[in-house]
Design an enzyme around this catalytic site. Structure first.
Site, PDB file in Angstrom:
ATOM      1  N   ASP A 290     -55.734  31.395  14.128  1.00 38.14           N
ATOM      2  CA  ASP A 290     -56.075  31.265  15.559  1.00 38.14           C
ATOM      3  C   ASP A 290     -55.159  31.250  16.384  1.00 38.14           C
ATOM      4  OD1 ASP A 290     -58.176  29.367  15.790  1.00 38.14           O
ATOM      5  OD2 ASP A 290     -56.467  27.656  15.095  1.00 38.14           O
TER       6      ASP A 290
ATOM      7  N   ASP B  70     -54.964  17.385   4.938  1.00 35.45           N
ATOM      8  CA  ASP B  70     -54.537  17.341   3.986  1.00 35.45           C
ATOM      9  C   ASP B  70     -54.405  15.969   3.159  1.00 35.45           C
ATOM     10  OD1 ASP B  70     -52.810  16.728   4.383  1.00 35.45           O
ATOM     11  OD2 ASP B  70     -50.895  18.803   3.594  1.00 35.45           O
TER      12      ASP B  70
END
Length: 447
Positions: free
Chosen positions: A276, A429
């Site tokens: 990215d 997460d």
């Protein structure tokens, strides 16, 4: 009253002086009248020696105090220029309105940043600092003048206004006592309660860790033992490895190289480098590294998103939408600064064999620079407690813990049943771990 014979100064004698003579086992008391300074001179040799020793100790104490004063003066002399330099640097930085991130403005998408909003933000900081300094000056002036106001005295008849300065300070003390102190005291009590709760939680976790050690509880693969070195006779499912990264120029080579050296059949392993990066140079370097490993036979692909939304969660979600992902059963995730050992998959994936309820195997971390300095050692202690105590105890007793975002192997069906990666939060997460726990069993694997 008996006179004082202290060596560091003279005292005036009040009342009738008394000399006490100790003659063991008898004693006698003699009263003296009209005492003078000479009457208190002791002629005993032992006492003279003691007085000499006291005089010597007095000189030593004087030298020690002088050395301490010299050292303190040196410290103050060095602190003053440092404070002046710090203040001048902060003043220049705030006046210019620049930050460390301004150096990355080229190609970083910051050219469209609203400078008006940033200038207002710095103006608020300046006002806050100015008000803080003014209140500090009020406190110092009140301290040296000996003003000790109390809330009940402000509006009573005994309160007298001694100028505008005195009135402003008294009003500030009144506001602080009546309006600021109660909520601050309440917050302090809340912090104490939270500290007690956290201490009890740490105590329970430590007891659980001792129990695990005592009982030698350790996750073991279910089913028959697999021969991991015998090729097809072992348990080698299709595994997808993802390395999400963003402008990781310093560590991309180590992470890609470590993942490409994983000991796993190449026909059953695919590595995705999810880049990215918004820096064109970094993109080119990572692409060249991937092409180098492709030439060496590694099954690795490079992916770069044009629309970079959702941060890491969006990056992982975009990678899971590829058509070839359906051919894989498990996915291992590593951040760009992680270097898995070659036997990582052989030590984690076998836990999934004959255990359809297992959704995640989380490995603990180790650090290559944990002994570099004091900061790294403290971080190592903190994270070691997290993995060795928190994660392990939660995994053994309640079968739940937060996914650490890296160094974990997921069953792809678990991610799909939990709804996949969501871009609604930056703590993707923990978000996926909570949703996955509602459907699957998780496990902690101490590596």
């Amino acid at each position: 009253m008996a006179p004082s014979f202290k060596w560091w100064g003279k005292e005036s004698h009040r009342g009738t002086p008394v000399v006490v003579k100790m003659e063991n086992p008898k004693w006698s008391m003699v009263e003296l009248e009209g005492p003078s300074d000479e009457d208190f001179i002791i002629a005993n040799n032992n006492n003279n020696e003691r007085d000499k020793g006291r005089g010597k100790n007095a000189k030593q104490l004087t030298w020690v105090l002088l050395l301490k004063a010299h050292k303190a003066a040196g410290c103050l002399a060095s602190v003053a220029p440092a404070l002046l330099g710090l203040v001048s640097a902060v003043k220049r930085r705030v006046a210019s309105g620049r930050t460390d991130a301004d150096g990355d403005s080229v190609g970083g998408g910051r050219e469209k940043e609203n400078h008006t909003v940033r200038s207002r933000f710095y103006s608020c900081i300046k006002v806050f600092l100015f008000v803080s300094l003014m209140l500090l000056c009020f406190e110092v002036a009140a301290y040296f003048k000996g003003w000790h106001f109390g809330a009940p005295r402000f509006w009573g008849p005994s309160f007298g206004v001694r100028g505008v300065f005195d009135w402003v300070y008294s009003m500030w003390v009144f506001v602080r006592v009546e309006y600021l102190a109660p909520p601050l005291q309440f917050l302090a009590n809340v912090c104490i309660v939270l500290f007690i709760v956290q201490s009890l939680d740490r105590l329970v976790l430590c007891l659980g860790c001792f129990w695990i050690r005592f009982k030698k509880i350790k996750p073991v693969p279910k089913g028959d033992d697999a021969d991991l070195e015998s090729g097809e006779k072992g348990f080698f499912p299709m595994v997808l490895v993802q390395i999400p990264m963003c402008n990781e120029r310093e560590v991309y080579q180590q992470s890609i190289g470590a993942v490409c050296n994983l000991d796993w059949p190449k026909s059953k392993l695919l590595i995705q480098v999810l880049d990215d990066s918004d820096d064109i140079t970094t993109q080119a370097l990572i692409r060249e590294e991937v092409q180098k490993w492709q030439k060496e036979g590694a099954n690795i692909v490079y992916r770069h998103r044009v629309i970079r939304t959702g941060y890491k969660a969006g990056n992982l979600k975009s990678a899971m939408s590829c058509s070839y992902v359906k051919d894989y059963e498990f996915v291992a995730i590593f951040d760009a600064d992680f270097q898995p050992t070659p036997d990582f998959l052989k030590r984690t994936v076998p836990h999934f064999k004959d255990n359809d309820e297992l959704g995640l195997v989380q490995a603990r971390w180790s650090f290559v620079n944990k002994d570099e300095n004091l900061l790294t050692r403290l971080q190592n202690i903190n994270l070691a407690f997290h993995f060795e105590v928190e994660q392990q105890v939660n995994g053994v007793f309640i079968n739940f813990f937060g996914f650490n975002g890296t160094a974990g192997v997921w069953r792809i069906k678990t991610l799909e049943d939990a709804g996949g990666w969501l871009e609604r939060t930056t703590v993707e997460d923990m978000d996926i771990a909570v949703r996955a726990h509602l459907h699957w069993l998780e496990i902690y694997f101490p590596q």
